[in-house]
Design an enzyme around this catalytic site. Structure first.
Site, mmCIF file in Angstrom:
data_model
loop_
_atom_site.group_PDB
_atom_site.id
_atom_site.type_symbol
_atom_site.label_atom_id
_atom_site.label_comp_id
_atom_site.label_asym_id
_atom_site.label_seq_id
_atom_site.Cartn_x
_atom_site.Cartn_y
_atom_site.Cartn_z
ATOM 1 C CE1 TYR A 192 -3.603 2.660 1.036
ATOM 2 C CE2 TYR A 192 -1.721 3.589 2.204
ATOM 3 C CZ TYR A 192 -2.997 3.717 1.684
ATOM 4 O OH TYR A 192 -3.662 4.916 1.791
ATOM 5 C CD GLU A 213 -6.119 4.669 -0.817
ATOM 6 O OE1 GLU A 213 -5.707 4.993 0.316
ATOM 7 O OE2 GLU A 213 -7.076 3.903 -0.967
#
Ligand code: GDP
Ligand code: MN
Length: 380
Positions: free
Chosen positions: A103, A191
């Site tokens: 991530y 993101e």
């Protein structure tokens, strides 16, 4: 403003981040054609394009072995509802073979008052659980906007994610480029989850999410043009067009307030007395009865609203204008739920006279009004 994944992917690609190719389809046939063209006969992934996370868990991301299966998945996913949003488009992309998922995200962190880079080796669809249960697996860097993400900072973070030095360098490059994209478009969030390590050891951004700060849109017309009103809650579109600040929430007390501060205080008080606000709505500081009409139309269109609370503190806003707006609005759209009005300040006496004549009663005490609204919502 939320972007779709395919739009966010384009932005990341333009900033030099490795993103696999992909195209958008609105029908199963289109999905089949794109799959055939992009995959070279191999597997593809078909992905719902909605402004919501967790699409994978909701069945909105599916792998297909070939173009025929891609068409079948697209037929299922198009029209599906994910978190209240109907899927109108799917992204079709060659499927990556995933060895690991990280991530990498940039957010504006209010606590440190900095853009903050957050990374984790435990990426993928369970990142929320990772953040909640093992926060030590998430590494952060508060970025000084004067310098951006510096190479040694990015590499330091990347080495917490990857043992392999070549991969760590590639990830560091991606982190710096992500900050570049975040800064360039004026995002409040950007993101990549997952940042996948593929079977051949390369890194690829397989999912992209970007939220643009609404205040940036005036100086970025090219970004404003990316707005997809068909994918937004109809109430939020209507509110924006009427010049109201509106955020839909999950509760049952519809709130119509003038001023953002008072609107927040009203929501706090609704919660304090055991209710749940159905929305945040700021009609602004102006005196425009039409805004009240629009506000009431938007609130009454929400089937979960069980009671409506007006909380008006007249400063620049004139109480009589709001009162006229309420009378006008309720004349146009008959109310099916109880209405509690609290009104004080400029032209209060006149406002109460207008409301009383029309058969409404108005309170001047905010506590009392909120208590009543909460009780009425609960009784309904
Ligand atoms: P989200 O659930 O809305 O975050 O959607 P994602 O795009 O992140 O997809 C969810 C999950 O599907 C990912 O974490 C991957 O595990 C999987 N996935 C997405 N794209 C691919 C792909 O190209 N190949 C493979 N094997 N899995 C994928
Ligand atoms: Mn994802």
């Amino acid at each position: 403003m939320n972007l779709h994944e395919y739009q966010a992917r384009d932005i990341l690609r333009r900033h030099g981040i490795p993103v696999p190719p992909g195209e958008v389809a609105t029908s199963a046939d289109q999905a089949r054609a794109i799959a055939a063209r992009l995959s070279g006969g191999g597997a593809v992934v078909v992905k719902a394009q909605v402004h919501a996370g967790g699409r994978g868990k909701a069945g909105g991301v599916k792998l297909a072995r070939d173009a025929a299966e891609a068409a079948a998945h697209a037929a299922k996913i198009l029209g599906m509802t994910i978190k209240g949003l109907v899927v109108q488009r799917v992204l079709v992309a060659p499927a990556a073979e995933i060895a690991a998922e990280s991530y990498v995200g940039m957010v504006v962190d209010r606590a440190s008052q900095r853009p903050t880079l957050m990374v984790s080796a435990a990426g993928g669809v369970d990142i929320e659980e990772v953040a909640a249960q093992t926060p030590e697996q998430i590494h952060r860097l508060a970025v000084d906007p004067r310098y951006g993400v510096l190479p040694h900072q990015a590499l330091g973070l990347a080495r917490k994610l990857y043992q392999d030095m070549t991969r760590a360098r590639a990830a560091a490059e991606i982190m710096q480029r992500l900050y570049g994209a975040f800064y360039a478009v004026g995002a409040s969030l950007a993101e990549i989850n997952p940042l996948a390590t593929t079977r051949d050891g390369a890194l690829a951004a397989l999912d992209a999410k970007i939220v643009i700060d609404d205040n940036e849109l005036d100086r970025h017309p090219e970004l404003a043009a990316l707005r997809d009103t068909s994918a937004e809650a109809p109430s939020e579109v209507a509110a924006r067009e009427a010049g109201l600040t509106f955020i839909k929430l999950d509760g049952s007390v519809g709130c119509c307030v003038n001023g953002a501060g008072l609107a927040m205080a009203t929501m706090d008080l609704v919660k304090y007395y055991g209710g749940e606000p159905a929305n945040f709505l700021d009609i602004g500081g102006s005196s425009d009865p039409q805004k009240v009409v629009s506000a009431l139309r938007i609130i009454t269109a929400d089937p979960s609203v069980r009671a409506i609370l007006f909380n008006i503190f007249g400063g620049i806003t004139r109480g009589d204008d709001v009162a006229n707006g309420i009378v006008q609005a309720t004349g146009q759209l008959p109310l099916k739920v109880p209405l509690v009005i609290r009104l004080t300040g400029t032209n209060e006496e006149l406002a109460i006279e207008i409301l009383t004549k029309a058969g409404f009663s108005a309170l001047t005490d905010m506590d009392e009004a909120v208590k009543q609204a909460v009780a009425k919502a609960r009784a309904a």
